[in-house]
Design a protein around this motif. Structure first.
Motif, PDB file in Angstrom:
ATOM      1  N   VAL A   1     -10.122  10.732  10.385  1.00  0.00           N
ATOM      2  CA  VAL A   1     -11.002   9.837   9.613  1.00  0.00           C
ATOM      3  C   VAL A   1     -11.873   8.993  10.540  1.00  0.00           C
ATOM      4  O   VAL A   1     -12.898   8.456  10.117  1.00  0.00           O
ATOM      5  N   GLU A   2     -11.479   8.904  11.814  1.00  0.00           N
ATOM      6  CA  GLU A   2     -12.320   8.189  12.776  1.00  0.00           C
ATOM      7  C   GLU A   2     -13.297   9.124  13.481  1.00  0.00           C
ATOM      8  O   GLU A   2     -13.968   8.736  14.440  1.00  0.00           O
TER       9      GLU A   2
ATOM     10  N   ARG B   1      -5.140   9.803  11.314  1.00  0.00           N
ATOM     11  CA  ARG B   1      -5.933   8.629  11.717  1.00  0.00           C
ATOM     12  C   ARG B   1      -7.147   9.089  12.541  1.00  0.00           C
ATOM     13  O   ARG B   1      -8.271   8.622  12.335  1.00  0.00           O
TER      14      ARG B   1
ATOM     15  N   LEU C   1      -7.721  11.109   4.792  1.00  0.00           N
ATOM     16  CA  LEU C   1      -7.920  10.050   3.787  1.00  0.00           C
ATOM     17  C   LEU C   1      -6.604   9.772   3.051  1.00  0.00           C
ATOM     18  O   LEU C   1      -6.256   8.614   2.787  1.00  0.00           O
TER      19      LEU C   1
ATOM     20  N   THR D   1      -3.877   8.091   5.605  1.00  0.00           N
ATOM     21  CA  THR D   1      -4.228   6.718   6.005  1.00  0.00           C
ATOM     22  C   THR D   1      -4.372   5.819   4.785  1.00  0.00           C
ATOM     23  O   THR D   1      -4.406   4.596   4.914  1.00  0.00           O
ATOM     24  N   GLY D   2      -4.523   6.403   3.599  1.00  0.00           N
ATOM     25  CA  GLY D   2      -4.733   5.607   2.381  1.00  0.00           C
ATOM     26  C   GLY D   2      -6.155   5.072   2.288  1.00  0.00           C
ATOM     27  O   GLY D   2      -6.448   4.205   1.466  1.00  0.00           O
ATOM     28  N   LYS D   3      -7.059   5.626   3.116  1.00  0.00           N
ATOM     29  CA  LYS D   3      -8.438   5.119   3.164  1.00  0.00           C
ATOM     30  C   LYS D   3      -9.199   5.411   1.867  1.00  0.00           C
ATOM     31  O   LYS D   3     -10.175   4.737   1.555  1.00  0.00           O
ATOM     32  N   ALA D   4      -8.787   6.412   1.138  1.00  0.00           N
ATOM     33  CA  ALA D   4      -9.391   6.719  -0.170  1.00  0.00           C
ATOM     34  C   ALA D   4      -8.267   7.144  -1.104  1.00  0.00           C
ATOM     35  O   ALA D   4      -7.244   7.659  -0.648  1.00  0.00           O
TER      36      ALA D   4
ATOM     37  N   TYR E   1     -10.175  16.618   6.612  1.00  0.00           N
ATOM     38  CA  TYR E   1     -10.621  15.234   6.427  1.00  0.00           C
ATOM     39  C   TYR E   1      -9.886  14.591   5.246  1.00  0.00           C
ATOM     40  O   TYR E   1      -9.447  13.446   5.309  1.00  0.00           O
ATOM     41  N   LYS E   2      -9.737  15.373   4.161  1.00  0.00           N
ATOM     42  CA  LYS E   2      -9.070  14.819   2.975  1.00  0.00           C
ATOM     43  C   LYS E   2      -7.612  14.451   3.257  1.00  0.00           C
ATOM     44  O   LYS E   2      -7.101  13.457   2.740  1.00  0.00           O
TER      45      LYS E   2
ATOM     46  N   GLY F   1       0.848  -1.203   0.000  1.00  0.00           N
ATOM     47  CA  GLY F   1       0.000   0.000   0.000  1.00  0.00           C
ATOM     48  C   GLY F   1       0.868   1.232   0.000  1.00  0.00           C
ATOM     49  O   GLY F   1       1.488   1.563  -1.007  1.00  0.00           O
TER      50      GLY F   1
END
Ligand code: NAP
Length: 341
Positions: free
Chosen positions: A315-316, A312, A48, A51-54, A44-45, A15
């Motif tokens: 995003v939580e 982190r 993302l 964290t690589g969440k998006a 927020y972006k 990742g």
């Protein structure tokens, strides 16, 4: 070799890897203005991306960070000269273009906005893209014709960054604001920002009906999905909702009923590629339209090394209000020295 500190995202087999690294100035991208970055922020972006969440990041290695404020160090752009105080929000920074969590940035002069008179670079990043987007949303509601006499407004994700600034800005404009939050323990905080009423997030996450009781003249939505669908069903005749976020999801399970039976408008808010005139208007309005005491109330300062953990947390949904990131290490690097103490 001249290097500076930066939060760097590198791609690996599993990742991505994110670290505070020394970045070689020779690897900065093309641009006509070089900036000594003083402050950034965590949106927020940014969460993302780190964290690589998006899939926010489109180039590797990438310096993360979508927002910066600082001082021009050198420029071949006729509009900017060394010593100018500037703000940059979006334009692909931290996505396709090396970003803001760095002591230095080389960017296109056309992307920059002049720091409003009387605003510090720290205040600009305490506001950040989140606050600038909240003001764009407020302006969109005004342009739609909403006034305090139109009725109350709802702000969703109210304890977050966009939400907190939206509550403060809209109440200063005279609107009665209902703040929707999943964190009822933040009710006193939201009242200090000006909210007249606090409702629990779950009031807006039930099954969506085509039309509900007409509760609000309009709203600012940072959540999307079922929350936005429920808000739309409760907007009064000819009201409007400024949609700017997806913290709850990207879908929108609504019907056309609010639009065709109540004449409700859904106003899309984009901050990233916004024309410069709109940006300048929003920043000018933020200078006078956001109480500094309220900005201080909603702001927590962190250092560059803290950004990875903060990403982190955001995003939580654990960050309250705004995070401002101190980039410059030496007091002499700040144009706003008082804020650096
Ligand atoms: N359109 C644009 O150009 C633009 C610009 C900036 C931001 N945005 C978007 O706006 C949104 C907010 O950004 P931000 O920086 O303010 O982030 P943030 O500080 O994390 O705020 C988001 C808030 O949404 C609520 N929330 C989080 N997860 C949720 C969930 N699963 N369901 C319902 N509510 C949830 C939380 O508020 P409570 O705890 O109070 O419920 C949270 O604090 C993000 O989606 C961001 O991508 C868009």
């Amino acid at each position: 070799m001249s290097t500076f500190k930066a939060i760097v995202i590198e791609k690996n087999d599993g990742g991505q890897n994110v670290r505070l690294a020394d970045f070689d100035e020779a690897n900065l991208m093309d641009g006509d203005v070089t900036i000594r970055v003083e402050w950034s922020t965590v949106n927020y972006k940014d969460g993302l991306a780190i964290t690589g969440k998006a899939p926010v990041v489109r180039r590797w290695p990438m310096i993360a960070g979508v927002d910066l404020a600082g001082t021009v160090e050198s420029s071949s752009n006729p509009e900017w000269k060394p010593g100018d105080k500037v703000i940059l929000n979006g334009w692909g920074l931290g996505e396709t273009y090396l970003g803001a969590y760095a002591e230095k940035a080389r960017v296109k002069g056309d992307w920059l906005v002049r720091l409003p008179q009387g605003m510090s670079t720290r205040d600009a990043m305490a506001i950040g893209t989140a606050g600038y987007t909240a003001m764009l949303a407020a302006i969109a509601l005004e342009r739609h014709g909403l006034q305090p006499t139109s009725g109350p407004l709802v702000v969703t994700g109210a304890a977050g960054g966009v939400g907190s600034v939206a509550v403060a800005v809209l109440t200063k404009l005279g609107f009665a604001v209902t703040a929707s939050t999943g964190r009822p323990q933040e009710a006193d905080y939201l009242k200090r920002l000006g909210a007249a009423e606090i409702i629990e997030r779950k009031e807006l996450t039930g099954q969506v009906r085509p039309l509900g009781k007409e509760r609000w003249a309009g709203g600012v939505d940072t959540v999307g999905s079922i929350t936005l669908a429920n808000v739309l069903s409760m907007i009064r005749y000819r009201g409007a909702v400024a949609a700017c976020g997806l913290a709850g999801g990207m879908d929108l399970p609504t019907t056309v009923a609010p639009f065709i039976l109540r004449g409700v408008s859904l106003l899309g808010i984009d901050s990233v590629s916004r024309p410069r005139a709109d940006r300048e208007e929003a920043w000018r309005r933020l200078q006078s339209g956001l109480d500094r005491a309220k900005l201080a109330e909603m702001t927590t300062e962190i250092g560059l090394a803290d950004v990875i953990e903060a990403a982190r947390q955001i995003v939580e949904g654990q960050v309250r209000g705004r995070l401002v990131v101190r980039i410059a290490r030496r007091r002499s690097d700040f144009s706003d020295k008082a804020a650096a103490i």
